[in-house]
Design an enzyme around this catalytic site. Structure first.
Site: not given
Length: 257
Positions: A187, A210, A218-219, A245
């Site tokens: 953050y 979001n 946002c993950h 990912e």
């Protein structure tokens, strides 16, 4: 048939809950659990919640959220002259609700998440129009790109988005889209990318608003210590997305590291 409508629970719950099950099945738009539910005290609520999860495979809070969302999709508030389309998108993490304005994708959320009903109402207020289940080239393109992402063959989405939020929230969401696939930022890093390292809490709050999961990623934002925090779809889903990912960005020899 609305794909988000959960099945009746009468006959699934133990006998002592049959009166409650009949009451719940009769509620097209039940109040959030446990407010307004005919139960006697927190001990009975806890006992019901445990039996409900064991017998149905889902929490009672999630079940009630699905019933409420299904009702809202069938009976949305009267809108303006525009048109809004919604559809269900398949994913390895469960079905997702996708809502489209005439300008782009407005909402992509897991339907049982705590904020989905509120977010859909915000979209309907900001983009007034007739909400209906439907198909369009954008709907089909979105479903195809999501399927490619979840198969590991797509890393960057190319879809018109129409997010609903304040100017600051919009800035935060643009910054989210600059975080590369397979990487994470804290953050603090996200706040610094916006030129204000002191805005960590405001940035975290905007991330939480979001309404377009996965595509506005946002993950990919985690705590400074590396912990997974603050994902409306649930931390298990956040962990899955990050692992997915990483798996599709790692060199071949590192796939099982």
């Amino acid at each position: 048939m609305n794909p988000f409508t959960p099945p009746p629970v009468s006959g699934l719950l133990p006998e002592r809950w049959q009166n409650y099950a009949s009451w719940l099945d009769a509620q097209e738009n039940p109040p959030p659990f446990p407010d307004g539910h005919p139960l006697q005290g927190t001990a009975q609520q806890a006992a019901l919640a445990a039996d409900f999860a064991r017998c149905t495979g889902t929490s009672i809070a999630d079940y009630v959220r699905l019933k409420r969302l299904s009702h809202l999709l069938r009976h949305p508030p009267a809108g303006g002259s525009g048109k809004l389309l919604w559809t269900a998108a398949d994913s390895p993490l469960g079905s997702m609700l996708a809502v489209f304005s005439e300008r782009g994708l407005c909402l992509l959320e897991f339907p049982e998440s705590a904020g989905t009903e509120r977010e859909l109402l915000a979209v309907l207020a900001a983009r007034p129009g007739r909400l209906q289940a439907g198909d369009s080239p954008l709907v089909r393109d979105t479903l195809q790109q999501l399927a490619a992402y979840f198969s590991g063959s797509l890393k960057d989405f190319s879809l018109p988005l129409d997010p609903v939020g304040t100017p600051f929230q919009q800035q935060v969401w643009v910054a989210l889209q600059r975080i590369p696939y397979g990487e994470t930022h804290s953050y603090l890093q996200q706040a610094e990318s916006l030129g204000n390292a002191k805005a960590v809490r405001a940035v975290a709050a905007a991330n939480g608003q979001n309404k377009i999961s996965v595509i506005i990623p946002c993950h990919r934002v985690i705590g400074s210590s590396g912990t997974l925090t603050g994902y409306a779809g649930g931390l298990e889903r956040k962990a899955w997305l990050l692992a997915h990912e990483r798996r599709h960005t790692a060199p071949t020899g590192d796939l099982f590291a």
